[in-house]
Design a protein around this motif. Structure first.
Motif, mmCIF file in Angstrom:
data_model
loop_
_atom_site.group_PDB
_atom_site.id
_atom_site.type_symbol
_atom_site.label_atom_id
_atom_site.label_comp_id
_atom_site.label_asym_id
_atom_site.label_seq_id
_atom_site.Cartn_x
_atom_site.Cartn_y
_atom_site.Cartn_z
ATOM 1 N N LYS A 36 -39.371 -67.630 -32.952
ATOM 2 C CA LYS A 36 -40.038 -66.521 -32.273
ATOM 3 C C LYS A 36 -39.351 -65.177 -32.510
ATOM 4 C CE LYS A 36 -41.663 -69.590 -28.586
ATOM 5 N NZ LYS A 36 -41.616 -69.879 -27.120
ATOM 6 N N LEU A 37 -38.149 -65.198 -33.089
ATOM 7 C CA LEU A 37 -37.415 -63.965 -33.334
ATOM 8 C C LEU A 37 -37.814 -63.364 -34.677
ATOM 9 C CD1 LEU A 37 -35.711 -65.105 -30.969
ATOM 10 C CD2 LEU A 37 -33.700 -64.147 -32.107
ATOM 11 N N PRO A 38 -37.630 -62.064 -34.870
ATOM 12 C CA PRO A 38 -37.928 -61.453 -36.163
ATOM 13 C C PRO A 38 -37.225 -62.182 -37.305
ATOM 14 C CG PRO A 38 -37.498 -59.755 -34.541
ATOM 15 C CD PRO A 38 -37.185 -61.065 -33.875
ATOM 16 N N ASP A 39 -37.951 -62.494 -38.348
ATOM 17 C CA ASP A 39 -37.442 -63.166 -39.548
ATOM 18 C C ASP A 39 -36.966 -64.592 -39.296
ATOM 19 O OD1 ASP A 39 -37.967 -60.896 -41.113
ATOM 20 O OD2 ASP A 39 -36.041 -60.012 -40.566
ATOM 21 N N SER A 40 -37.236 -65.149 -38.112
ATOM 22 C CA SER A 40 -36.933 -66.561 -37.801
ATOM 23 C C SER A 40 -35.524 -66.980 -38.238
ATOM 24 C CB SER A 40 -37.971 -67.475 -38.469
ATOM 25 O OG SER A 40 -39.275 -67.155 -38.045
ATOM 26 N N PRO A 41 -34.484 -66.377 -37.690
ATOM 27 C CA PRO A 41 -33.118 -66.729 -38.122
ATOM 28 C C PRO A 41 -32.755 -68.169 -37.774
ATOM 29 C CG PRO A 41 -33.057 -65.401 -36.133
ATOM 30 C CD PRO A 41 -34.480 -65.396 -36.591
ATOM 31 N N ARG A 42 -31.813 -68.724 -38.537
ATOM 32 C CA ARG A 42 -31.278 -70.065 -38.294
ATOM 33 C C ARG A 42 -29.762 -69.972 -38.201
ATOM 34 N NH1 ARG A 42 -33.474 -74.915 -39.901
ATOM 35 N NH2 ARG A 42 -31.650 -75.421 -41.147
#
Length: 474
Positions: A166-172
Motif C-alpha cells: 500500500k506504500l508508494p513503490d511497494s517497498p520490501r
C-alpha cells in the motif's frame, strides 16, 4: 485566551530535543494581530529537566511539568520488550498525575502533542475532549511503515521479507530489518495486544506532526494523509536550532562529553573544507567489539581526517551484554593529528554544519538523518535497528545522497573496503555530494518561509479553530 498546548515527549534525549525545537518554533511563530498567542507546557522527568534550560531562558510562555521517572523494573526485560515495559510504566505512573494536573489547571491545554511511543495519550485526550496530535520524531516513510505493520500485522513471505504493497513503490524489507518490538509481537499476549491497541491510537488521532519536509518526503506525506483519511498531517521540519548570524547553533543539547565543544570546533577550524568524516551512531546504539575493530581499522587505513564519537554504554540494546566495543588500545596515538575521538555526547549539529565536514557515517536515526541532510553531507549508512533501515533506503535508493556501508552486526564492512569508501566519499565531484547539496538547499527553503513554516502556521490555526469551536458549544 491563548492556545495552550501540552507537549509530552518520550523521555530520552533523541525524542525530547526535536519536540523542544518544535515548541521553540511555535512560541516564536510570527502571529497575525487577530491570532491567539501560544503557550506550551512540556512534560519532563527530573533527569532530563536540564535539556529545557536554553529554551526556558528564551521564552516565559514555555513551562515545564516535572513528573517522576518510573522505577527500574524488578526483573530485566528482553531488549525487544524494553520499550513496551517502559511505555506501560510511564502510563501507570503519569496518567493519574496528568489527570489531576489537567483537571486543576485554571487554563488547561486545548491540545495534546505527544510522542508516537506514548500512544495511550490518545485516550487521555479524547476523554477530556481535546485533540491529540501525534508527534513523529521519525520521518513519514518510517511512520507509514509502522502504521502498516501494526494495523495489518504483516508477516514475512517465503523469502523472509515483508512487502508494503500500500506504500508508494511497494517497498520490501527483510524481516530482520523491521523493529524488534514488532517482530516480538505474539497474538494473544495481553501486554503486546495492549501495545498494538495503543499503536492503532496513533492512526486514529486527530492530527499528526512530522519532523520532515515536503521536498524530502512528499510521496509519503501524501500517503499518510490518504492512510488516515484527513489532511491534518503537518510536515514542520527539519526541527533544528537556527544557525543565526553565521553561528553554529547551540552546542549543549545532550549529555556529558570527554571533549568540550569549543575544543572540537577549534580542531575542525584547522582542517581544510570538506576534508573530515564524522562518525556517530546516535545517542542509544553501541557497537560491539567486532564492529568497533573494523571501524577503527578502516579509519586508520583510510588516511582521512575524522571525528569518531564512541559511546561506552549498552543502553541502546543493540549489542549483547558485555559485548560493548571499546576503541582499540593506542588507536588515538596512531591517528594523532588527523583523528579526534569523543567519548560521550558530541555537539553533532555544529560539527555537521562546520565547513570542514564532508561526510557523515551514521546509524540513520531520523535526527541524525535530518541533521546530515540539512548540512549537505554525504551519508554513509550503517543502520542498527528501529526504523533506521527505512531511513537508509530513503537516503540511498530514493534521495541518492547515501552509500551503504553496513547493516547492524549482519554486514560488518571489512576494514580495507571501509577505508576505500571513506576516502572516496570525500570527493568533491561525487554524485551523492551534488544531491546532498540540493537536499540541503531544499531543507533550508522549507524552514525559511517555505512549506514547513506554512504547515506550522496551519497547525496552530487548526488547533485554535478547534478550541474556538469547543468554546462556542459550551
Amino acid at each position: 485566551m491563548s492556545v495552550h498546548i501540552l507537549m509530552y515527549p518520550y523521555p530520552t534525549a533523541g525524542h525530547i530535543i526535536p519536540l523542544l525545537d518544535l515548541s521553540h518554533k511555535l512560541l516564536h511563530l510570527p502571529r497575525p494581530a487577530a491570532a491567539a498567542a501560544v503557550t506550551v507546557t512540556v512534560v519532563v522527568t527530573p533527569e532530563n529537566l536540564h535539556l529545557l534550560d536554553p529554551f526556558l531562558a528564551s521564552s516565559s510562555s514555555l513551562q515545564p511539568l516535572v513528573l517522576p521517572s518510573p522505577e527500574p523494573p524488578a526483573t530485566p526485560h528482553p531488549p525487544q520488550r524494553r520499550l513496551v515495559a517502559t511505555v506501560r510504566a510511564l502510563r501507570e505512573l503519569h496518567l493519574p498525575l496528568l489527570s489531576r494536573w489537567f483537571e486543576s489547571h485554571p487554563s488547561p491545554p486545548c491540545a495534546v502533542v505527544s510522542d508516537f511511543f506514548l500512544r495511550w495519550t490518545h485516550r487521555f485526550a479524547r476523554d477530556r475532549g481535546v485533540p491529540r496530535v501525534v508527534f513523529s520524531p521519525s520521518g513519514s516513510f518510517g511512520l507509514s511503515v509502522a502504521f502498516a505493520l501494526w494495523r495489518d500485522l504483516l508477516r514475512p513471505d517465503e523469502e523472509s521479507a515483508v512487502s508494503f504493497a500500500k506504500l508508494p513503490d511497494s517497498p520490501r524489507f527483510p524481516w530482520s530489518h523491521l523493529p524488534d518490538v514488532y517482530r516480538s509481537y505474539e497474538a494473544g499476549d495481553p501486554e503486546m495486544e495492549r501495545h498494538r491497541e495503543d499503536a492503532l491510537g496513533n492512526i486514529e488521532s486527530w492530527g499528526i506532526v512530522v519532523n520532515s519536509f515536503d521536498g524530502l518526503e512528499r510521496a509519503y506525506l501524501d500517503h499518510l494523509r490518504k492512510d488516515v483519511g484527513h489532511d491534518r498531517v503537518w510536515a514542520v521540519g527539519p526541527l533544528l536550532p537556527a544557525e543565526g548570524d553565521g553561528s553554529s547553533g547551540p552546542v549543549d543539547r545532550g549529555g556529558p562529553s570527554s571533549v568540550s565543544a569549543s575544543e572540537v570546533l577549534t580542531w575542525l577550524d584547522a582542517c581544510p573544507g570538506g576534508s573530515v568524516v564524522y562518525v556517530c551512531f546516535g545517542s542509544r546504539a553501541v557497537l560491539n567489539q567486532r564492529q568497533m575493530d573494523e571501524l577503527a581499522a578502516g579509519l586508520e587505513r583510510s588516511g582521512v581526517r575524522f571525528i569518531l564519537c564512541a559511546r561506552q554504554s549498552s543502553r541502546g540494546g543493540h549489542v549483547a551484554a558485555g559485548d560493548v566495543g571499546a576503541v582499540p588500545e593506542d588507536f588515538e596515538a596512531r591517528v594523532a593529528g588527523r583523528g579526534l575521538v569523543i567519548r560521550g555526547w558530541a555537539p553533532q549539529v555544529p560539527i555537521l554544519r562546520h565547513r570542514a565536514v564532508g561526510t557523515f557515517l551514521t546509524h540513520c536515526g531520523w535526527n541524525s538523518t535530518l541533521e546530515g541532510l540539512s548540512a549537505g553531507a554525504v551519508m554513509l549508512t550503517w543502520p542498527m535497528g528501529a526504523e533506521q533501515f527505512v531511513n537508509a533506503k530513503l537516503l540511498v535508493d530514493e534521495l541518492g545522497v547515501g552509500i551503504r556501508v553496513g547493516e547492524k552486526s549482519e554486514k560488518v564492512p571489512e576494514a580495507a573496503e571501509l577505508a576505500r569508501v571513506l576516502a572516496e566519499s570525500l570527493r568533491s565531484d561525487l554524485p551523492q555530494r551534488v544531491r546532498a547539496k540540493e537536499m540541503s538547499g531544499a531543507a533550508r527553503d522549507a524552514i525559511n518561509g517555505g512549506s514547513s513554516d506554512k504547515d506550522l502556521s496551519d497547525f496552530v490555526r487548526c488547533v485554535d479553530e478547534q478550541r474556538r469551536s469547543k468554546i462556542q458549544t459550551l
